[in-house]
Design an enzyme around this catalytic site. Structure first.
Site, short mmCIF file in Angstrom:
data_model
loop_
_atom_site.label_atom_id
_atom_site.label_comp_id
_atom_site.label_asym_id
_atom_site.label_seq_id
_atom_site.Cartn_x
_atom_site.Cartn_y
_atom_site.Cartn_z
CG HIS A 155 26.02 31.24 35.77
ND1 HIS A 155 25.85 31.52 34.47
CD2 HIS A 155 25.92 32.22 36.39
CE1 HIS A 155 25.88 32.75 34.17
NE2 HIS A 155 26.20 33.32 35.36
CG MET A 160 23.53 27.20 33.47
SD MET A 160 23.84 28.74 32.75
CE MET A 160 23.61 28.62 31.24
CU LIG Z 1 25.87 30.28 32.68
#
Ligand SMILES: [Cu+2]
Length: 167
Positions: A155, A160
């Protein structure tokens, strides 16, 4: 949706490899990494992992979340003491993992950090956590003070990312 994830994960892996500057073929740059602290001696991705240093202080909780609001670590920034540990727990939206940028950690920290990360898939790259409630614990025992930037490989494209500061 699954096929899309695979593509994004591949991009993230390539970017991660480029960060170490060791792989001549990747063609990626470190552009994805946050600005590194001035560090004439890079974290030392080539350094061999040291033996694990145990947690001697507090263990902090960081949630790994993926929901309608996006993908994130909660909290994304954390200040801890040397010898503390950080326990990452999947709350939603797996798979998640924890990967540190070799060039965005204190100089000389890579070997110790590598030794403190169980089951790495690649240097400074934690294993994929596939299920809700899976956990991953990183000891900051023996770690030099400074700022450690990390991200979730699947991500990264969704921002993230997080920062742990060791006092
Ligand atoms: Cu993640």
């Amino acid at each position: 949706m699954k096929g899309q994830w695979v593509v994004l994960a591949s991009v993230a892996v390539v970017a991660a490899c480029g960060g170490g500057g060791e792989k001549p073929s990747a063609g990626a740059t470190t552009a994805a990494a946050p600005p590194a602290a001035p560090a004439p001696a890079p974290g030392g991705a080539a350094a061999a992992p040291a033996a694990a240093s145990p947690i001697t202080g507090k263990t902090w909780d960081v949630k790994m979340v993926g929901d309608a609001a996006g993908y994130r670590f909660e909290p994304a920034t954390l200040t801890i003491s040397r010898g503390d540990g950080v326990k990452f727990t999947v709350v939603s939206g797996p798979p998640h993992n924890v990967t540190f940028w070799p060039d965005s950690i204190p100089g000389g920290a890579a070997a110790t950090l590598g030794g403190n990360m169980p089951q790495t898939m690649a240097p400074l790259t934690g294993p994929m956590l596939l299920n809700v409630n899976d956990t991953y614990v990183v000891s900051f025992g023996g770690m030099p003070p400074g700022t450690y930037h990390f991200y979730c490989t699947p991500h990264l494209a969704f921002n993230m990312k997080g920062t742990i500061t060791v006092k």
